[in-house]
Design an enzyme around this catalytic site. Structure first.
Site, PDB file in Angstrom:
ATOM      1  N   THR A   1     -44.146 -39.623 104.350  1.00 17.78           N
ATOM      2  CA  THR A   1     -43.265 -40.758 104.105  1.00 17.78           C
ATOM      3  C   THR A   1     -41.829 -40.263 104.181  1.00 17.78           C
ATOM      4  OG1 THR A   1     -44.910 -41.830 102.686  1.00 17.78           O
ATOM      5  CG2 THR A   1     -42.647 -42.607 102.507  1.00 17.78           C
TER       6      THR A   1
ATOM      7  N   LYS B   1     -44.695 -49.075 104.625  1.00 16.37           N
ATOM      8  CA  LYS B   1     -45.121 -48.191 103.528  1.00 16.37           C
ATOM      9  C   LYS B   1     -44.180 -48.330 102.331  1.00 16.37           C
ATOM     10  CE  LYS B   1     -46.959 -44.734 101.212  1.00 16.37           C
ATOM     11  NZ  LYS B   1     -47.089 -43.366 101.699  1.00 16.37           N
TER      12      LYS B   1
ATOM     13  N   LYS C   1     -46.820 -69.780  81.966  1.00 17.02           N
ATOM     14  CA  LYS C   1     -47.432 -69.997  80.647  1.00 17.02           C
ATOM     15  C   LYS C   1     -47.768 -68.662  79.989  1.00 17.02           C
ATOM     16  CE  LYS C   1     -51.820 -71.046  80.487  1.00 17.02           C
ATOM     17  NZ  LYS C   1     -52.379 -69.870  79.757  1.00 17.02           N
TER      18      LYS C   1
END
Length: 294
Positions: free
Chosen positions: A101, A176, A252
């Site tokens: 990466t 990625k 909620k």
């Protein structure tokens, strides 16, 4: 560099991710040559009859499709362009896949350098971690040309059960980074939930059990990533009632969690941010009178 129409593969970087990925290529019909700066990392491959190269240049002299799994941008640059790098010996038509990466700008820059040598680079980061690599269940996100994608799709299917062509060079890395944004922000949210649960006297290990179980059923945060665009949903859009239902449930439950946190004295900044931005993130109109939690 090919056998029975299967290209010979090269693999550089045999660490926690690279080693299990490369092991799934050992019986590739075109053959495999591996390389790592640590001699002990190649021993098991050599014992299995795999060719071992001393340098990336030697890998490139013997392989037509080369995977690179090293630490960072600097190491990828060195493997490609260093004195003993891939580009010093790679033949025209070689395809280099970078699984590390790195920055998308680095991938684009290196692809341009490779093109000057008639070599194609794809950025091909993976998702699934070491367990996915060992099981052959990684997801690979590929940025590159159609030709390069076709060259890597078959060998990559050995270690991945999802191989996606994200677009041109750089697109794999961008996908990625977006995927990991979900991952690590979810980690931060899980840590916040753990603090709330612990303050409420709950066993956070059992909470983890419930989260993993329900995410395996529902798909977790990825369950809402089916739309083609993040634009606001128009009246009549089939996603409108679905996302409206998600919004109603989410607001909620987040309001209830924020109320519990207030009573227990636990700060929940991610829960508050989620409450405030959920509707907009789902593509729904946010009322002029801002919704506020109890």
């Amino acid at each position: 560099m090919t056998t029975d129409n299967a290209p010979r593969l090269g693999y550089i970087g045999l660490g926690n991710m690279g080693a299990p990925m490369a092991r799934r290529l050992v019986d590739w019909p075109g053959g495999l040559v591996v390389c790592d700066a640590r001699a002990d990392a190649t021993e098991k491959f050599a014992a299995a009859g795999v060719a071992v190269a001393a340098t990336p240049a030697e890998v490139a002299a013997r392989a037509a499709v080369i995977s690179v799994t090293v630490l960072d941008d600097a190491q990828v640059r060195d493997v490609l362009t260093g004195p003993q790098g891939i580009l010093s010996t790679a033949a025209a038509g070689t395809v280099v896949a970078v699984h590390s990466t790195i920055a998308d700008s680095t991938a684009i820059e290196l692809a341009e350098e490779c093109a000057r040598h008639e070599v194609e680079l794809v950025d091909a980061p993976v998702s699934g971690g070491a367990p996915g690599a060992k099981q052959g269940r990684l997801a690979v996100m590929i940025g590159g040309s159609e030709t390069a994608f076709e060259a890597v799709r078959s060998p990559f299917a050995r270690f991945a059960d999802l191989v996606v062509h994200a677009g041109p060079v750089g697109a794999g890395t961008r996908m990625k980074l977006a995927r990991n944004l979900v991952h690590f922000v979810a980690f931060a949210a899980a840590a916040e939930a753990s603090r709330l649960a612990e303050s409420a006297g709950l066993d956070i290990r059992r909470l983890g059990e419930v989260v993993r179980h329900s995410d395996a059923v529902t798909g977790g945060p990825g369950a809402i990533l089916w739309r083609e665009s993040t634009a606001r949903l128009a009246e009549g859009d089939p996603w409108l009632p679905i996302m409206s239902h998600v919004r109603d449930l989410g607001e909620k439950d987040l309001a209830l969690a924020l109320d519990l946190g207030a009573r227990l004295g636990v700060e929940l900044p991610l829960a508050r941010m989620g409450f405030e931005h959920l509707a907009e993130g789902l593509g729904l109109r946010v009322p002029t009178s801002d919704r506020s939690s109890t």
